[in-house]
Design a protein around this motif. Structure first.
Motif, PDB file in Angstrom:
ATOM      1  N   VAL A 239      -6.452  -0.402 -30.919  1.00  6.33           N
ATOM      2  CA  VAL A 239      -5.753  -1.307 -31.837  1.00  6.33           C
ATOM      3  C   VAL A 239      -6.426  -1.296 -33.204  1.00  6.33           C
ATOM      4  N   THR A 263       7.672  -0.725 -31.482  1.00  2.09           N
ATOM      5  CA  THR A 263       6.829  -1.841 -31.051  1.00  2.09           C
ATOM      6  C   THR A 263       5.527  -1.310 -30.462  1.00  2.09           C
ATOM      7  N   LEU A 281      -3.609  -5.995 -36.181  1.00  4.97           N
ATOM      8  CA  LEU A 281      -2.232  -6.269 -35.783  1.00  4.97           C
ATOM      9  C   LEU A 281      -1.400  -6.754 -36.971  1.00  4.97           C
ATOM     10  N   ARG A 285       2.146  -5.130 -38.574  1.00  2.00           N
ATOM     11  CA  ARG A 285       3.376  -5.887 -38.828  1.00  2.00           C
ATOM     12  C   ARG A 285       3.798  -5.804 -40.300  1.00  2.00           C
ATOM     13  N   VAL A 291       4.927  -6.173 -32.876  1.00  2.00           N
ATOM     14  CA  VAL A 291       3.766  -6.311 -31.991  1.00  2.00           C
ATOM     15  C   VAL A 291       4.145  -7.185 -30.802  1.00  2.00           C
ATOM     16  N   ALA A 311       1.975 -11.666 -33.818  1.00  4.99           N
ATOM     17  CA  ALA A 311       2.828 -11.010 -32.833  1.00  4.99           C
ATOM     18  C   ALA A 311       4.285 -11.362 -33.078  1.00  4.99           C
TER      19      ALA A 311
END
Length: 360
Positions: A239, A263, A281, A285, A291, A311
């Motif tokens: 990640v 995704t 993350l 986005r 996410v 997310a």
């Protein structure tokens, strides 16, 4: 004689978070602490930057090594530096006992190191050496060497688990899943080869292969259901990889897949390091990638940081969804989790095997 090999597992994280100037004295403090914990006839040897050997003499039985390891893990869990910043050293220990007159230093060190590797693989803080550990690790190393060859020979394929809307059961996307069929080994389950790839440094090539294959095949999907997203699983370690967003962007551009139809799925355990993970993350986005937090409800859930999780989707772990029809407890958990995400602007997905009837 008994030999324990103790390693500071989170050295890179400590250096990244606090810098060399604070962490190097920490290792010295750990060495001093170990020296105060051993018997007068025992020895502490430092080899490698963050690895220590503890030689225990007059060993009565293996239980003595277990007690010694537990004491080390308990008493050096926290070391405070001069600036009163708490630096937590996460240690892992492998141990072995000698065989009387057949003592062999090289053999003992090899066995203790093998036990340390087995403990890392099993996510245990401490393990005593057992012969089966060596054969298991040799098998894992052999498997790791075959992964890149398997990619070249097209032995690894992508399968797709559909995501359907609960309201009308129409497909809205699919999750890409790797499957390996080896001519020599037969079917190799993903829960076997993916952890091996992660532990041996092959996970990057496997992930880049998965991204490109999934996006290439996504470009050929029919458009009768409208826009269909494709989800790729990424391990927590990747990640934060500097090349992840670039690889995603390059693959999207090559195969013509819109960013909002891709995704990245990460397990809930990836959230254990929010200071590193959240930034990575959020960057995904910002560049259009969605996410999804996978296996939600079984890993790390900190309410203090819940509001800031970057997310778009929470995916309820299948252990709840598979039994929710027959288990009232699981049904209540699923109902509660379904109500939670919309308040944060997230959608919710649940994994479950269902019979769709003649429509399949």
């Amino acid at each position: 004689l008994g030999l324990l090999v103790a390693n500071v597992e989170n050295l890179d994280e400590l250096i990244s978070g606090f810098g060399h100037r604070k962490v190097l004295p920490l290792l010295g403090a750990l060495a001093e602490k170990l020296c105060t914990m051993i018997g007068a006839e025992d020895s502490v040897i430092r080899f490698g930057e963050a690895k220590f050997g503890i030689l225990v003499k007059d060993l009565k039985n293996e239980g003595h090594l277990v007690l010694a390891a537990n004491k080390i893990l308990r008493e050096i869990r926290h070391v405070i530096d001069n600036d009163t910043d708490a630096l937590e050293a996460q240690m892992r220990i492998g141990a072995t006992a000698s065989c009387g007159s057949t003592d062999d230093p090289d053999r003992m060190l090899q066995q203790a190191e093998t036990a340390l590797l087995a403990a890392r693989e099993d996510k245990r803080e401490f393990l005593l050496y057992e012969p089966e550990q060596a054969s298991r690790l040799r098998s894992a190393l052999g498997l790791a060497k075959e992964i890149d060859v398997a990619i070249e020979r097209s032995e690894i394929s992508m399968y797709y688990q559909p995501k359907v809307a609960a309201a009308d059961r129409q497909p809205v996307g699919a999750e890409a899943l790797m499957r390996w069929s080896s001519p020599e080994r037969g079917f190799v389950p993903p829960d076997v080869f993916i952890p091996v790839a992660d532990d041996t440094g092959h996970i990057e090539s496997l992930t880049w292969f998965g991204i490109n294959t999934a996006f290439r095949q996504r470009a050929d999907w029919p458009d009768r259901w409208g826009p269909m997203s494709v989800a790729i699983n990424v391990t927590p370690g990747l990640v934060e990889h500097a090349d992840l967003e670039e690889q995603l962007s390059n693959a999207r551009g090559l195969w013509g897949v819109p960013a909002d139809q891709t995704t990245v799925e990460v397990t809930e355990n990836a959230l254990m390091r929010p200071e590193q993970c959240f930034g990575a993350l959020s960057a995904l986005r910002r560049n259009g990638t969605r996410v999804s937090i996978d296996d939600f409800g079984t890993g790390y859930s900190s309410l203090s940081s819940f509001n800031s999780i970057p997310a778009d989707e929470l995916k309820i772990d299948k252990s709840f969804g598979m039994k929710m029809i027959d288990d009232d407890g699981d049904a209540r958990v699923v109902k509660s989790l379904i109500k939670l995400p919309p308040g944060f602007g997230w959608r919710v997905t649940a994994a479950r095997v269902v019979d769709l009837g003649p429509r399949g």
